[in-house]
Motif scaffolding. Structure first.
Motif, mmCIF file in Angstrom:
data_model
loop_
_atom_site.group_PDB
_atom_site.id
_atom_site.type_symbol
_atom_site.label_atom_id
_atom_site.label_comp_id
_atom_site.label_asym_id
_atom_site.label_seq_id
_atom_site.Cartn_x
_atom_site.Cartn_y
_atom_site.Cartn_z
ATOM 1 N N THR A 1 38.239 46.896 28.647
ATOM 2 C CA THR A 1 37.626 47.099 27.334
ATOM 3 C C THR A 1 36.231 46.495 27.315
ATOM 4 O O THR A 1 36.040 45.331 27.688
ATOM 5 C CB THR A 1 38.479 46.456 26.229
ATOM 6 O OG1 THR A 1 39.792 47.019 26.249
ATOM 7 C CG2 THR A 1 37.854 46.682 24.855
ATOM 8 N N GLY A 2 35.267 47.274 26.891
ATOM 9 C CA GLY A 2 33.900 46.770 26.739
ATOM 10 C C GLY A 2 33.104 46.674 28.024
ATOM 11 O O GLY A 2 32.005 46.118 28.021
ATOM 12 N N LEU A 3 33.630 47.206 29.131
ATOM 13 C CA LEU A 3 32.922 47.155 30.409
ATOM 14 C C LEU A 3 32.302 48.506 30.727
ATOM 15 O O LEU A 3 32.808 49.550 30.320
ATOM 16 C CB LEU A 3 33.881 46.746 31.528
ATOM 17 C CG LEU A 3 34.574 45.388 31.377
ATOM 18 C CD1 LEU A 3 35.587 45.185 32.503
ATOM 19 C CD2 LEU A 3 33.554 44.261 31.372
ATOM 20 N N SER A 4 31.192 48.485 31.480
ATOM 21 C CA SER A 4 30.548 49.733 31.886
ATOM 22 C C SER A 4 29.691 49.487 33.112
ATOM 23 O O SER A 4 29.374 48.338 33.452
ATOM 24 C CB SER A 4 29.671 50.287 30.750
ATOM 25 O OG SER A 4 28.610 49.391 30.450
ATOM 26 N N SER A 5 29.368 50.562 33.809
ATOM 27 C CA SER A 5 28.426 50.547 34.941
ATOM 28 C C SER A 5 28.869 49.700 36.116
ATOM 29 O O SER A 5 28.045 49.242 36.919
ATOM 30 C CB SER A 5 27.037 50.079 34.466
ATOM 31 O OG SER A 5 26.561 50.894 33.416
ATOM 32 N N LEU A 6 30.183 49.448 36.245
ATOM 33 C CA LEU A 6 30.677 48.748 37.429
ATOM 34 C C LEU A 6 30.726 49.710 38.615
ATOM 35 O O LEU A 6 30.869 50.926 38.454
ATOM 36 C CB LEU A 6 32.090 48.191 37.171
ATOM 37 C CG LEU A 6 32.245 47.201 36.007
ATOM 38 C CD1 LEU A 6 33.714 46.805 35.862
ATOM 39 C CD2 LEU A 6 31.369 45.984 36.216
ATOM 40 N N ALA B 1 36.183 45.676 41.083
ATOM 41 C CA ALA B 1 36.106 46.798 40.152
ATOM 42 C C ALA B 1 37.045 47.922 40.591
ATOM 43 O O ALA B 1 37.048 48.328 41.751
ATOM 44 C CB ALA B 1 34.680 47.297 40.064
ATOM 45 N N LEU B 2 37.854 48.399 39.652
ATOM 46 C CA LEU B 2 38.738 49.530 39.907
ATOM 47 C C LEU B 2 38.053 50.839 39.557
ATOM 48 O O LEU B 2 38.362 51.897 40.132
ATOM 49 C CB LEU B 2 40.021 49.389 39.093
ATOM 50 C CG LEU B 2 40.829 48.115 39.347
ATOM 51 C CD1 LEU B 2 42.042 48.085 38.414
ATOM 52 C CD2 LEU B 2 41.269 48.040 40.793
ATOM 53 N N SER B 3 37.141 50.771 38.598
ATOM 54 C CA SER B 3 36.371 51.953 38.180
ATOM 55 C C SER B 3 35.100 51.430 37.527
ATOM 56 O O SER B 3 34.822 50.238 37.536
ATOM 57 C CB SER B 3 37.176 52.781 37.189
ATOM 58 O OG SER B 3 37.337 52.089 35.967
ATOM 59 N N ALA B 4 34.329 52.321 36.941
ATOM 60 C CA ALA B 4 33.096 51.925 36.281
ATOM 61 C C ALA B 4 33.355 51.100 35.027
ATOM 62 O O ALA B 4 32.464 50.400 34.542
ATOM 63 C CB ALA B 4 32.249 53.138 35.934
ATOM 64 N N THR B 5 34.603 51.147 34.537
ATOM 65 C CA THR B 5 34.910 50.479 33.266
ATOM 66 C C THR B 5 36.113 49.553 33.349
ATOM 67 O O THR B 5 36.599 49.075 32.308
ATOM 68 C CB THR B 5 35.174 51.520 32.164
ATOM 69 O OG1 THR B 5 36.265 52.355 32.568
ATOM 70 C CG2 THR B 5 33.947 52.385 31.911
#
Length: 372
Positions: A331-336, A364-368
């Motif tokens: 939640t609240g994550l991006s651009s990983l 990181a599992l995904s970008a988010t």
């Protein structure tokens, strides 16, 4: 050693200087030395400022001479090694044969010269390099460089400040310009000619700044300069910006609250032992000064106190959700970058390189989403 200068009033006025020795929490002062005396009917000495040359033990006092047509004047002297004794040079030197309202100086340890900044009629603002040579009674200003204008017809509103950035080899000038805007510029001395080159003037805050409210100090450990000012709108808090020099340009951080009370007057000094900037600030709410310290990049992060990631910002004393280590935050994550390792940075953000201290957050599992 520390050194101070002041003016004494009476039937005869005196400009004096005194050297102090610091031991623990005690300052032992030497005998005050008269720099100049004159009849009180001849006017005041204005805005005396002093700077010290650590290489030679010389110091320089810069002031507006009310006894000589308000000309900007300088006088050199020497602190005797290992003592609290000051000896003044035999004569003062006129730096600028015109009215100067505001002036400041510092010692440029890169080029081994003093740099003076001053206005002329409040609408022109200059920097000038000065060399002090000799010692004791023979200490004198031996070379005065040409005046370099700071900006173009820049007006200033009380008390410009200047400090030396020893890493960049530049002098950082902070001042309040037209419309009470906060501005900064660099000044570089050419030792072969004693000429000064001034970089572009940068407006570093759109706020309306209170006159006579600036504080400026350079931190060689962080390689940044701290500039503090008071906002001229209620509730009159003091704010700070972090200045970084690159070439002849200055980059400023966003401003942030430094002291949440009405607080106009302040003084800053770098404590090399503790690698922190000491700030003395006048608190108008209680009508006395308070002392604080500022550390660039200060953090409470340790190798053991990272717990996890919150879903959103959580106010003090409020409740919220935190995904702790071992869980998956999404939640609240991006651009990983998927499959990349992420580390907690000292400022609380994430990065793919370890900070100091090194604290791994997860992969990181995904970008988010990240596996903590």
């Amino acid at each position: 050693r520390i050194i101070q200068c002041w003016q004494e009033t009476g039937a005869t006025r005196y400009l004096k200087v005194c050297v102090g020795s610091v031991s623990g929490t005690t300052i032992t002062w030497g005998t005050p030395v008269t720099v100049k005396s004159w009849p009180s009917s001849s006017g005041l000495m204005y805005y005396a400022r002093i700077a010290f040359d650590p290489d030679t033990g010389n110091f320089c006092i810069l002031y507006r001479d009310g006894n000589n047509a308000q000309y900007l004047t300088a006088h050199c002297g020497t602190v005797q090694s290992g003592t609290t004794t000051a000896t003044m040079g035999s004569s003062a030197v006129v730096i600028n044969s015109a009215l100067s309202d505001y002036n400041e100086l510092c010692y440029d340890t890169t080029q081994d010269r003093f740099i003076f900044i001053y206005d002329q009629g409040t609408t022109n603002f200059y920097a000038r390099a000065v060399t002090c040579s000799g010692s004791d009674a023979s200490a004198t200003i031996s070379s005065i460089g040409s005046a370099a204008e700071i900006g173009s017809s820049e007006s200033i509103s009380q008390w410009p400040l200047v400090v030396h950035d020893s890493t960049a080899g530049k002098n950082v000038i902070g001042f309040i310009g037209a419309g009470n805007t906060l501005k900064a510029a660099t000044a570089t001395i050419d030792p072969s000619t004693n000429a000064t080159t001034v970089g572009a003037v940068t407006t570093i805050s759109g706020a309306v700044v209170t006159a006579d409210s600036l504080g400026l100090a350079y931190d060689p450990n962080a390689n940044k300069t701290l500039l503090i000012y008071r906002d001229n709108g209620s509730p009159y808090y003091s704010y700070y910006v972090e200045l970084t020099v690159s070439g002849s340009d200055i980059t400023a951080s966003s401003s942030a609250v430094f002291y949440s009370q009405s607080s106009q007057y302040k003084g800053l000094a770098y404590n090399a032992t503790e690698q922190e900037i000491v700030v003395v600030i006048g608190d108008a709410s209680v009508d006395y000064n308070k002392g604080l310290v500022f550390v660039f990049g200060a953090t409470n992060l340790t190798t053991t106190n990272f717990l996890g990631i919150s879903d959103a910002a959580i106010s003090s004393a409020a409740t919220g959700n935190i995904t702790i280590k071992g869980g998956i935050a999404s939640t609240g994550l991006s651009s990983l970058t998927p499959a990349s390792d992420y580390y907690v940075q000292p400022d609380g953000t994430f990065g793919t390189s370890a900070g100091d201290p090194s604290v791994k957050a997860g992969k990181a599992l995904s970008a988010t989403a990240i596996n903590l």
